[in-house]
Design an enzyme around this catalytic site. Structure first.
Site, short mmCIF file in Angstrom:
data_model
loop_
_atom_site.label_atom_id
_atom_site.label_comp_id
_atom_site.label_asym_id
_atom_site.label_seq_id
_atom_site.Cartn_x
_atom_site.Cartn_y
_atom_site.Cartn_z
N LYS A 71 0.85 -1.20 0.00
CA LYS A 71 0.00 0.00 0.00
C LYS A 71 0.88 1.24 0.00
O LYS A 71 1.94 1.25 0.66
CB LYS A 71 -0.89 -0.04 1.25
CG LYS A 71 -1.94 1.06 1.33
CD LYS A 71 -2.80 0.86 2.58
CE LYS A 71 -3.91 1.90 2.68
NZ LYS A 71 -4.75 1.69 3.90
N SER A 146 -9.71 1.65 2.92
CA SER A 146 -8.83 2.40 2.06
C SER A 146 -7.81 1.55 1.31
O SER A 146 -7.26 1.99 0.30
CB SER A 146 -8.09 3.45 2.87
OG SER A 146 -7.22 2.85 3.80
N SER A 170 -9.87 -0.66 7.05
CA SER A 170 -9.25 -0.44 5.74
C SER A 170 -8.54 -1.64 5.12
O SER A 170 -8.18 -1.59 3.95
CB SER A 170 -8.25 0.72 5.84
OG SER A 170 -8.92 1.94 5.78
#
EC number: 6.3.5.7
Lengths: 477, 96
Positions: A71, A146, A170
């Site tokens: 990420k 996210s 997330s």
């Protein structure tokens, strides 16, 4: 089978000590990214040059030659890291996050950086400055967020496995929406050093993988105390793979009555209830439990998390790195840089956080939120005196359409209603696939355990996965 | 709870120079979120201690030791503006 389809475990067997097999795997994945990712948009910084520069002459370690995607909020030395925000464009970190160092020490190849909501502020990956990541099962739908890029690349076989971060759901919510396995470890299990901070008392890094076994393999590598993160726990790391392949006979599973309420999609409810039945058939005992303060968790989160975020994001001022909007004096430069650099959701959260921490409102909002957080944590303490594990839904609905909730922040926030409490209480929780909607969208099951008992989650999730094999279904791309 | 947000004041504290067209929507969003958050007011928390952190950790110490970080140039490499080994910013003190 094409090598990009392999699980982490299978990829490890495929590569072995053979450099040509390693190259075959990496090349197949790069081709897959070029083929599929223009449609999915799971990657924000992807450059085959970075991959070839990591090709060691010798394969060693538990992840030797295995590509792992990251990420975009974890820093990688020499590799642009932006948190999918304009304010960090061009930021080249001078060091590796601890998780990156651990992956490298284990022999892994850092493969690409995954899309996310800006600064991890969102549940749909739509607030990214690089545009939304699309759901591999239906490109008109969101990937979740996210960590949407991390979930979508694993689901679309453009990654073998990925790391995400979870502040209020997330990792688990995008894992649920994309049909992959996502684990948020116990707060303190994995070092946050080099994870760009959102809510420091809530953030935790964890794996997104094709199988439960892969999740255990990856957690084995990244978990553990780190002197560079004083909130990482000095608690020994067990071999998580030792919990796999065990039965669940005699295990006590709690079902919170507060989970099955208005707002829960009927197909999600059906899939979760069917999973409960599977655990019963496997010999676990099921008991109704109560988390009476769960309904306050979203409200607590949008005080505590935004307060921490507004403080953490104070550092982006255009002085040392990232975007700068030149002005005649320093203060004007701060104001203009921040206005132009942050997107709408980031501004909303910074303003809200600033407000709840401001004089006159601090006690009424921030301290009140922290006290309600205590009540939520006590709910879990009480329930875990009676049961080993809690199960329920991850997301109240399957993936929604891109654009559907973007103009309604509150409705977006409520999509984390089942996941936020685990962050507030610091407990570990996983999303594991438990079925599909009639329109073919994945549904996830959430398993929540006591602090530092990820092993129980692996044991139960692997028994379920072996029985149902939902992970064998793949999106058509 | 009465909490009409003064968007200009909060934006100033947050160091954001919001454009006029941003203010209306943002302040409406904040009012809506705060109205939802007011749900907490029904909870009696008079006897509850606040939790700012879930782990029972306080004051983690380690030995202070000098090590070579070797990142000075690297850090300055991506400075928006630099002057030798310094970050360069606009004038801070007026009238000089």
């Amino acid at each position: 089978m094409e090598p990009y389809r392999l699980t982490l475990k299978q990829a490890r067997e495929f590569v072995g000590k053979d450099l040509s097999k390693r190259d075959q795997l990496l090349d197949a994945l790069v081709r897959r990214v070029n083929d599929v990712d223009p449609r999915v948009n799971a990657y924000v910084h992807f450059d085959p040059k970075h991959i070839s520069s990591q090709k060691q002459a010798e394969l060693k370690g538990p992840l030797a030659g295995i590509p792992i995607s990251i990420k975009d909020n974890m820093v990688i030395k020499g590799w642009e890291t932006t948190c999918a925000s304009n304010i960090l464009k061009g930021f080249i970190p001078p060091y590796d996050a601890t998780v990156i160092r651990k992956l490298r020490d284990a022999g892994a190849v850092i493969f690409g950086k995954c899309n996310m909501d800006e600064f991890a502020f969102g549940s749909s990956c739509e607030t990214s400055a690089f545009g939304p990541t699309r759901n591999p099962w239906n490109l008109d739908c969101v990937s979740g967020g996210s960590s949407g890029g991390s979930a979508a690349c694993v689901a679309s076989d453009t990654a073998i496995a990925a790391l995400g971060s979870d502040t209020g759901g997330s990792i688990r919510q995008p894992a649920s929406l994309c049909g992959v396995v996502g684990l948020k470890p116990t707060y303190g299990r994995v070092s946050r050093y080099g994870l760009i901070a959102f809510g420091s008392s809530l953030d935790q890094i964890g794996p997104l993988t094709k199988t439960v076994e892969d999740s255990a393999i990856l957690l084995n590598v990244i978990a553990g105390h780190d002197e560079r993160d004083s909130t990482s726990a000095e608690i020994p790391v067990p071999d998580y793979t030792a919990f796999l392949g065990k039965n669940v006979k005699g295990l006590k599973i709690g079902i919170p009555k507060e989970y099955f309420v208005k707002g829960l999609d009927s197909e999600v409810e059906k899939a979760v209830r069917a999973a409960i039945k599977v655990f019963q058939d496997l010999g676990a005992s099921i008991a109704e439990v109560s988390l009476p303060h769960m309904k306050y968790s979203v409200a607590v989160y949008y005080i505590v998390a935004v307060a921490e975020a507004s403080s953490n994001l104070g550092r982006y001022d255009g002085v040392q790195y990232g975007l700068r909007c030149e002005k005649n004096n320093l203060v004007e430069m701060y104001f203009e840089t921040r206005d132009q650099g942050f997107g709408a959701e980031a501004k909303r959260r910074i303003l809200l956080g600033t407000f709840v921490l401001s004089a006159g409102y601090y006690d009424a909002y921030y301290v009140k939120g922290l006290k309600a957080r205590t009540l939520i944590k006590q709910d879990f303490d009480r329930v875990f005196e009676k049961v080993d594990l809690i199960i329920g839904p991850v997301s109240p609905t399957p993936a929604f359409k891109i654009g559907e909730k973007l103009d309604d922040p509150l409705s977006m926030y409520l999509s984390d209603i089942y996941t936020i409490a685990a962050n507030l209480a610091g407990v570990p929780a996983m999303s594991v696939p438990c079925g599909f909607s009639l329109t073919g969208l994945p549904i996830g099951l959430q398993l929540t355990a006591k602090p530092f008992e990820e092993g129980t989650i692996f044991r139960v999730a692997s028994a379920y996965e072996a029985t149902m094999k939902w992970n064998e279904r793949k999106p058509e791309l | 709870m009465e909490s009409k947000i003064n968007i200009d004041q909060v934006a100033k504290l947050a160091r954001l120079s919001l454009k006029p067209e941003e203010k209306g929507k943002l302040s409406k969003d904040l009012e809506n979120i705060l109205a939802y958050v007011d749900l907490l007011q029904e909870l009696d928390t008079s006897k509850v201690e606040p939790t700012s952190h879930v782990l029972p950790i306080e004051n983690v110490f380690r030995k202070d030791k000098v090590i070579e970080s070797g990142v000075r140039n690297f850090v300055l490499d991506h400075a928006p503006k630099r002057d030798g080994k310094f970050f360069k910013v606009p004038k801070v003190i007026e009238g000089l």
